[in-house]
Write a protein that holds these residues in place. Structure first.
Motif, short mmCIF file in Angstrom:
data_model
loop_
_atom_site.label_atom_id
_atom_site.label_comp_id
_atom_site.label_asym_id
_atom_site.label_seq_id
_atom_site.Cartn_x
_atom_site.Cartn_y
_atom_site.Cartn_z
N LEU A 18 0.70 -1.10 -0.01
CA LEU A 18 -0.03 0.02 -0.11
C LEU A 18 0.73 1.08 -0.14
CD1 LEU A 18 -2.95 1.30 0.11
CD2 LEU A 18 -2.68 0.91 2.62
N ARG A 19 0.38 2.06 -0.94
CA ARG A 19 1.52 3.33 -1.05
C ARG A 19 0.49 4.83 -1.17
NH1 ARG A 19 4.80 0.10 -0.03
NH2 ARG A 19 6.85 -0.24 -0.95
N THR A 20 1.16 5.53 -0.40
CA THR A 20 0.60 7.06 -0.57
C THR A 20 1.79 7.83 -0.89
OG1 THR A 20 0.71 7.86 1.51
CG2 THR A 20 -1.07 6.62 1.03
N LYS A 21 1.64 9.14 -1.48
CA LYS A 21 2.84 9.99 -1.60
C LYS A 21 3.43 10.55 -0.34
CE LYS A 21 1.66 14.15 -3.07
NZ LYS A 21 1.17 15.19 -3.90
N ALA A 22 2.68 10.23 0.72
CA ALA A 22 3.20 10.79 2.25
C ALA A 22 4.60 9.80 2.29
CB ALA A 22 2.44 10.53 3.02
N ILE A 23 4.79 8.55 1.82
CA ILE A 23 5.91 7.85 2.10
C ILE A 23 7.23 8.77 1.35
CG2 ILE A 23 6.88 5.62 1.72
CD1 ILE A 23 4.14 4.42 1.73
N TYR A 24 6.94 9.18 0.51
CA TYR A 24 8.08 9.70 -0.28
C TYR A 24 8.55 11.00 0.14
CZ TYR A 24 6.88 5.49 -2.80
OH TYR A 24 6.69 4.09 -3.13
N ILE A 25 7.67 11.73 1.09
CA ILE A 25 7.86 13.24 1.30
C ILE A 25 8.61 13.28 2.74
CG2 ILE A 25 6.81 15.44 1.87
CD1 ILE A 25 4.60 14.39 -0.14
N PRO A 26 9.83 14.07 2.77
CA PRO A 26 10.28 13.99 3.88
C PRO A 26 9.29 14.51 5.08
CG PRO A 26 11.83 15.00 2.43
CD PRO A 26 10.55 14.66 1.61
#
Length: 79
Positions: A18-26
């Protein structure tokens, strides 16, 4: 990818795909992996789509143990 981030305490396993953009944002908020947020775009890392390999939509609510493609973060859940 999850280095330096902490997962909120949760009472159900979370699918590792499961992915969201929040994983990739510091400093991103990983709470969206636990609680459904209607303004968050979710996708499956296996398919890179809003549906998983089983053709069902993905979200913290729908990605659960009963799905054939479900893989909990950290491996097999306890009990």
């Amino acid at each position: 990818m999850l280095q330096g981030k902490t997962l909120p305490i949760f009472d159900k396993p979370i699918c590792e795909n499961l992915r969201t953009k929040a994983i990739y944002i510091p400093g991103g908020n990983l709470q969206n992996l636990v609680e459904y947020n209607p303004s968050t775009h979710y996708w499956c890392n296996c398919t890179a789509q809003v549906v998983g390999p089983d053709d069902d939509f993905v979200s913290p609510v729908s990605c659960e143990r009963s799905r054939s493609c479900f893989k909990p973060i950290g491996g097999k859940p306890i009990a």
